[in-house]
Design an enzyme around this catalytic site. Structure first.
Site, PDB file in Angstrom:
ATOM      1  N   ALA A  22      11.347  38.576 -23.078  1.00  0.00           N
ATOM      2  CA  ALA A  22      12.296  37.467 -23.175  1.00  0.00           C
ATOM      3  C   ALA A  22      11.889  36.329 -22.248  1.00  0.00           C
ATOM      4  O   ALA A  22      11.884  35.161 -22.637  1.00  0.00           O
ATOM      5  CB  ALA A  22      13.700  37.949 -22.844  1.00  0.00           C
ATOM      6  N   TYR A  23      11.550  36.678 -21.025  1.00  0.00           N
ATOM      7  CA  TYR A  23      11.137  35.664 -20.058  1.00  0.00           C
ATOM      8  C   TYR A  23       9.859  34.968 -20.527  1.00  0.00           C
ATOM      9  O   TYR A  23       9.776  33.733 -20.530  1.00  0.00           O
ATOM     10  CB  TYR A  23      10.910  36.313 -18.690  1.00  0.00           C
TER      11      TYR A  23
END
Length: 250
Positions: A156-157
């Site tokens: 996600a990051y």
């Protein structure tokens, strides 16, 4: 320390009450800018305003950058108190959970994307309009080396920061006909509170990938940003500036 003339300029630093954002705010104040700290952490904002030597040069605003209405309200308040915004440094962001894609919680994915990407859209969307109309602006979006390289167990990051890079390139082309520069930086990890969101295994992984053999210092990030938001940066836009200690392969 090299100084850039930011006297008379008004800057917004999101995530400005702590970590990278705080170091950038310090550097901009030292160069003569008036600085609005936009952060969601009220306690951190209170501490930051007490420790930053700025007096009327500093404004603290509790802002939720994931909500466009909150950003608009903050922008109006900053303009009324400090003046029209010339500089935006979008530093607010979260690391999110460390987990493989097959185990990554759906709600966590959306939380990271909402803050890191949608928040970036919101603050740029609101503030760039005035910069275009006044034919002056400097924007720096803080991405990450993870957006270039893709860190395992941080999908996600990594995805959100890759999107910030592409968003910056797109906006930079849209504003290239004006005296508005929009750039991104891709730092390696710095020892800030964001480490509290990461496993030690992930921290060790990141360090092992940095040829310099250490994490970047927040003051080093602030030094690069100081030039990027200065009037001297009159040509470069839509670019990505590396702060990875030699890690980046492109």
């Amino acid at each position: 320390m090299n100084e850039f003339d930011l006297k008379g300029r008004v800057a917004v630093v999101t995530g400005g009450a702590q970590g990278i954002g705080y170091a950038i705010a310090q550097r901009l104040l030292a160069s003569g800018a008036r600085v609005a700290l936009w952060d969601r952490d009220a306690a951190a904002l209170e501490t930051a305003t007490m420790t930053l030597a700025g007096g009327t040069q500093v404004q603290a605003m509790q802002v939720d950058i994931t909500r466009l209405a909150s950003v608009r309200t903050a922008a109006d308040a900053t303009a009324a108190t400090l003046g029209p915004v010339d500089i935006l440094v979008n530093s607010a962001g979260i690391a999110g959970a460390n987990a493989a894609v097959v185990d990554y919680p759906e709600e966590e994915w959306h939380r990271v994307i909402d803050i890191n990407l949608n928040g970036t859209f919101n603050v740029n969307r609101v503030l760039v309009e005035g910069m275009i109309s006044r034919d002056y602006g400097r924007i720096v979006n803080v991405a990450s080396i993870a957006g270039k390289e893709g860190n395992p167990n941080a999908s996600a990051y990594s995805a959100s920061k890759a999107a910030v890079i592409a968003f910056t390139k797109s906006l930079g082309k849209e504003t290239a006909g004006k005296n508005v520069a929009v750039n991104a930086i891709t730092p390696a990890a710095a020892r800030t509170r964001i480490f509290e969101q990461m496993s030690q295994q992930h921290i060790d992984y990141m360090l092992s990938k940095i040829p310099r053999g250490r994490f970047v210092r927040v003051e080093e990030i602030a030094a690069m940003v100081a030039w990027l938001v200065s009037e001297e940066n009159s040509f470069t836009t839509g670019a990505v500036f590396d702060l990875s200690g030699g890690r980046a392969t492109y």
